[in-house]
Design a protein around this motif. Structure first.
Motif, PDB file in Angstrom:
ATOM      1  N   TRP A   1       0.792  -1.312   0.007  1.00 28.53           N
ATOM      2  CA  TRP A   1      -0.041  -0.175  -0.161  1.00 28.53           C
ATOM      3  C   TRP A   1       0.656   1.199   0.082  1.00 28.53           C
ATOM      4  CZ3 TRP A   1      -5.058   1.420  -0.605  1.00 28.53           C
ATOM      5  CH2 TRP A   1      -5.388   2.440  -0.239  1.00 28.53           C
TER       6      TRP A   1
ATOM      7  N   GLY B   1       2.892   2.643  -3.120  1.00 28.13           N
ATOM      8  CA  GLY B   1       2.468   3.506  -3.854  1.00 28.13           C
ATOM      9  C   GLY B   1       2.256   3.053  -5.419  1.00 28.13           C
TER      10      GLY B   1
ATOM     11  N   LEU C   1      -0.105   0.224  -6.207  1.00 25.92           N
ATOM     12  CA  LEU C   1      -1.184  -0.719  -6.271  1.00 25.92           C
ATOM     13  C   LEU C   1      -1.914  -0.476  -7.704  1.00 25.92           C
ATOM     14  CD1 LEU C   1      -2.405  -1.313  -2.843  1.00 25.92           C
ATOM     15  CD2 LEU C   1      -0.644  -2.789  -4.050  1.00 25.92           C
ATOM     16  N   TRP C   2      -2.149   0.562  -8.067  1.00 22.92           N
ATOM     17  CA  TRP C   2      -2.841   1.071  -9.270  1.00 22.92           C
ATOM     18  C   TRP C   2      -2.429   2.391  -9.692  1.00 22.92           C
ATOM     19  CZ3 TRP C   2      -5.556   0.607  -4.361  1.00 22.92           C
ATOM     20  CH2 TRP C   2      -5.908   1.854  -3.948  1.00 22.92           C
ATOM     21  N   LYS C   3      -2.685   2.883 -10.806  1.00 22.92           N
ATOM     22  CA  LYS C   3      -2.421   3.963 -11.796  1.00 22.92           C
ATOM     23  C   LYS C   3      -2.902   5.236 -10.726  1.00 22.92           C
ATOM     24  CE  LYS C   3      -2.328   6.385 -16.028  1.00 22.92           C
ATOM     25  NZ  LYS C   3      -2.809   6.688 -17.371  1.00 22.92           N
ATOM     26  N   ASN C   4      -1.958   6.241 -10.387  1.00 23.73           N
ATOM     27  CA  ASN C   4      -2.304   7.498  -9.479  1.00 23.73           C
ATOM     28  C   ASN C   4      -2.497   7.272  -8.292  1.00 23.73           C
ATOM     29  OD1 ASN C   4      -2.048   8.874 -12.279  1.00 23.73           O
ATOM     30  ND2 ASN C   4      -4.232   8.625 -12.648  1.00 23.73           N
ATOM     31  N   HIS C   5      -2.223   5.877  -7.805  1.00 28.85           N
ATOM     32  CA  HIS C   5      -2.243   5.747  -6.266  1.00 28.85           C
ATOM     33  C   HIS C   5      -1.223   6.495  -5.636  1.00 28.85           C
ATOM     34  CE1 HIS C   5      -1.309   2.696  -2.982  1.00 28.85           C
ATOM     35  NE2 HIS C   5      -2.252   3.653  -2.417  1.00 28.85           N
ATOM     36  N   LYS C   6      -1.878   7.424  -4.949  1.00 29.57           N
ATOM     37  CA  LYS C   6      -0.991   8.232  -3.835  1.00 29.57           C
ATOM     38  C   LYS C   6      -1.437   8.006  -2.544  1.00 29.57           C
ATOM     39  CE  LYS C   6       0.276  12.914  -3.021  1.00 29.57           C
ATOM     40  NZ  LYS C   6       0.051  14.558  -3.354  1.00 29.57           N
ATOM     41  N   PRO C   7      -0.376   7.155  -1.794  1.00 27.92           N
ATOM     42  CA  PRO C   7      -0.919   6.800  -0.223  1.00 27.92           C
ATOM     43  C   PRO C   7       0.003   8.026   0.475  1.00 27.92           C
ATOM     44  CG  PRO C   7       1.263   5.488  -1.008  1.00 27.92           C
ATOM     45  CD  PRO C   7       0.531   6.410  -1.985  1.00 27.92           C
TER      46      PRO C   7
ATOM     47  N   SER D   1      -6.846   7.372   4.145  1.00 28.55           N
ATOM     48  CA  SER D   1      -7.580   6.293   3.700  1.00 28.55           C
ATOM     49  C   SER D   1      -7.334   5.168   4.593  1.00 28.55           C
ATOM     50  CB  SER D   1      -6.490   5.807   2.093  1.00 28.55           C
ATOM     51  OG  SER D   1      -6.605   6.909   1.372  1.00 28.55           O
TER      52      SER D   1
END
Length: 690
Positions: A212, A215, A217-223, A267
């Protein structure tokens, strides 16, 4: 000690001569160990210094004197809100109690619902050497309500941030756990890791086992920012004393405010803020071995935490999928979880070595010792002293009081063999229901699965299900009834049995009768006439006229007319056939109608267990308190057939059972006379004339 930690004696060792002797012996033993350690250290240092300039030894050796870990009180904190979390946390507690050898103090941050459920549970559980404290989550909401949070845990998922403020200021250390945790080892091992903290470390955490915080996990994922993979906050060691010293409350707030300017919301609730804080202050974290928080969510690296499943210490079901999560060892983990889920909590009442019983347990033991084991009714009397665990509101419950104060709760009790009646009762009675279920831990889980699979029960939120856990050889029917009665939330209650189906529309009819008969200002018990069928399939009558027709045809009968006519004969069924207005009847011996009364009515007498006189004694006390027995002309209920209960079989087959019941009747009459004076003599006279 240099780091400010105080010597902590388990509270179970305090203030008794035996405890003081044990404490002194422990300390003397430890002092001898310390002296020997000092001698060995000085000898080694002396040898290493020989031949060096100065030759002398001028070394000050500091040795910490502390109690063995097995005698220390371990503090555990959980945030728990709502019915489901209150049910989940019990499994966590069972797993901790199963392995523990230390006294424990649980600290629960709760909403009103969880407080009511858990305070009742622990009070009735009476586990030795366990203390429980509750803290009002509502008083902490303002501390975190300003933080937008997308996590399904809602505002309660942020409350662990407030523990330095919520918990007592004298508390120096605490283990913080999510409710979806299962322990596979003694929690004292985890507590012992505090000793490994450096002087600067304040938080102990296990690395996050998913990707997680990477960053990707998917496109544009921003943790949120994190140190490497980040850390998971399902298991936390909090050094409260040090956190307060560094200004934790201000530090996490500043961190959250800074990051929210770009992230807008969390999140993963508190976990995001903990990680952002650690990213800025990495020296403050002590990384725990990952087997202390094996995270069973999809796509985690949890399998790398252990080579054998026996190596793991703590299992964390941190996926919304819970037991359906993907993992090659998930079957083993699931079985371990289910073991504690269905484990008999009564077995966890064992005392710890060296810890004397608490006051309530000592009182119970004293009362038990005072019983005469040669008394033929010893088993009956012993049952009355049994304290049963009670889990209130086992399922989701919602109730909104009516504005006219006429609402009525149907009150009943049942065991596993009567579950099939629940759906039918819910279809016949739309008002609130309070049910007490007498079950084992395993049966309670079967009931849970049954209720969750039933469309009828799932859609009814105004039914309170209260589990009274099995213990002893008798069915404590009146104790179970009292649990259902005391947890009704309406001004009036309809006291019935689960084998009866009320007529359609009875709920509304009773509410109108309450007003008509001025129940709010008078002592009345409204009698609902009882009938029965011997047919498992019945075309239920939709009116009094239809019921009378079925009565004439032999499809229905007045209740128990063929085996126990005295129980309901005073209802005067002949008069009821033509009655159009409520009519008063007089009490008669063995009368046991089903009635509507105010909620503040007398409780059932709990000396009566199993079969016999459990309802008769209650109606007798209503009469002694001068309740008017009023039969309702347009109300009825029908008893559905079922197999005989185990207790009625014992009553019929055992003369000693019947003899003890007669003894209990005599004692009840005597108590009634002491309580109500000469007015109660009629009951004793009536009994002798039978």
């Amino acid at each position: 000690p240099p780091d400010g930690r105080s010597l902590l004696l388990a509270p179970c060792l305090a203030d008794t001569p035996a405890a003081q002797v044990l404490e002194r012996a422990v300390l003397e033993s430890r002092v001898r160990e310390v002296e020997e350690e000092n001698r060995q250290i000085r000898l080694q240092l002396s040898q290493s210094q020989q031949g060096k300039r100065g030759g002398g030894l001028n070394v000050l050796v500091h040795v910490r004197l502390s109690l063995p870990l097995s005698l220390q009180l371990i503090h555990v904190a959980c945030v728990c809100a709502g019915h489901n979390a209150s049910r989940d946390v019990v499994t966590l507690v069972k797993s901790v109690l199963f392995h523990r050898r230390n006294p424990l103090h649980f600290h629960f941050i709760t909403d009103t619902v969880a407080n009511r459920i858990l305070s009742s549970l622990f009070q009735s559980w009476m586990v030795p050497s366990v203390q429980v404290s509750f803290y009002d989550a509502d008083e902490l909401k303002s501390e975190v309500s300003w933080i937008p949070n997308k996590h399904y845990s809602g505002i309660y998922g942020l409350m662990k941030l407030t523990l330095t403020k919520a918990l007592p200021s004298h508390l120096t250390k605490v283990i913080v756990l999510d409710t979806d945790i299962t322990f596979a080892t003694d929690i004292a091992e985890l507590w012992g890791i505090f000793r490994k903290f450096t002087d600067k470390q304040v938080i102990g955490l296990v690395e996050n086992q998913s990707d997680w915080y990477l960053g990707n996990l998917w496109k544009n994922h921003k943790p949120w920012p994190a140190l490497g993979r980040g850390f998971n906050t399902g298991v936390i060691l909090l050094y409260l004393e040090r956190l307060r010293r560094i200004g934790w409350e201000q530090m996490w707030r500043l961190t959250a405010e800074r990051e929210l300017m770009s992230m807008l919301s969390t999140s993963l609730a508190d976990q995001d803020i903990f990680n952002a804080f650690i990213k800025q202050n990495p020296v403050l974290v002590h990384q725990l071995p990952c087997f202390w928080n094996v995270q069973l969510s999809d796509h985690t690296r949890s399998e790398q935490c252990y080579t054998e499943v026996s190596d793991l210490k703590v299992i964390h079901w941190n996926s919304p999928k819970k037991l359906r999560v993907k993992n090659k060892h998930v079957e083993f983990f699931r079985n371990l979880y289910l073991t504690f889920l269905e484990y008999d909590g009564n077995l966890l009442r064992r005392e710890l070595f060296g810890c004397p019983s608490q006051a309530m347990q000592q009182d119970g033991a004293t009362a038990l010792e005072e019983l005469d084991e040669d008394d033929q009714c010893y088993d009956f009397r012993r049952e009355r002293l049994t304290v049963h665990r009670v889990h209130l509101y086992f399922l989701q419950y919602e109730y909104t009081p009516t504005e006219d104060d006429t609402d009525i709760t149907l009150v009943a009790q049942l065991s596993m063999d009567r579950l099939q009646m629940l759906e039918a009762i819910c279809k016949h009675w739309e008002g609130p229901i309070s049910l007490a279920l007498y079950m084992s831990d395993a049966e309670a889980q079967q009931f849970l699965r049954y209720a969750q699979a039933s469309e009828v029960l799932k859609n009814r939120k105004n039914v309170g299900y209260h589990i009274v856990y099995k213990e002893g050889q008798f069915y404590p029917v009146n104790l179970v009834r009292n649990v259902a009665l005391k947890n009704a939330n309406t001004p009036y209650v309809f006291l019935t049995d689960v084998d009866f189906l009320p007529m359609y529309g009875l709920y509304d009819y009773l509410r109108k009768s309450v007003v008509q008969l001025d129940m709010a200002h008078t002592k009345k018990a409204l009698v609902v006439p009882a009938f029965e069928t011997l047919r498992y399939r019945l075309s239920f009558p939709k009116s009094k006229a239809e019921l009378l027709s079925m009565l004439d045809m032999g499809t229905l009968y007045t209740f128990r007319y063929h085996v126990w006519p005295k129980g309901h004969a005073p209802t005067n069924y002949a008069k009821w056939r033509t009655a159009t207005t409520p009519y008063k009847v007089e009490w008669e011996p063995d009368f046991e109608p089903y009635v509507v009364v105010r909620r503040d009515c007398p409780e059932y007498d709990q000396r009566f267990v199993g079969f016999g006189w459990n309802k008769v004694s209650h109606i007798m006390e209503l009469d002694a308190q001068e309740y008017d027995l009023m039969v309702l002309p347009n109300a009825f209920m029908i008893h559905m057939p079922h197999a005989p209960s185990f207790d009625i079989s014992k009553f019929r087959s055992s003369s000693s059972y019947r003899n003890c019941l007669n003894t209990l009747k005599d004692e009840f009459h005597q108590d009634l006379s002491r309580k109500y004076g000469s007015a109660a003599l009629k009951y004793l006279t009536a009994q002798r004339n039978i």
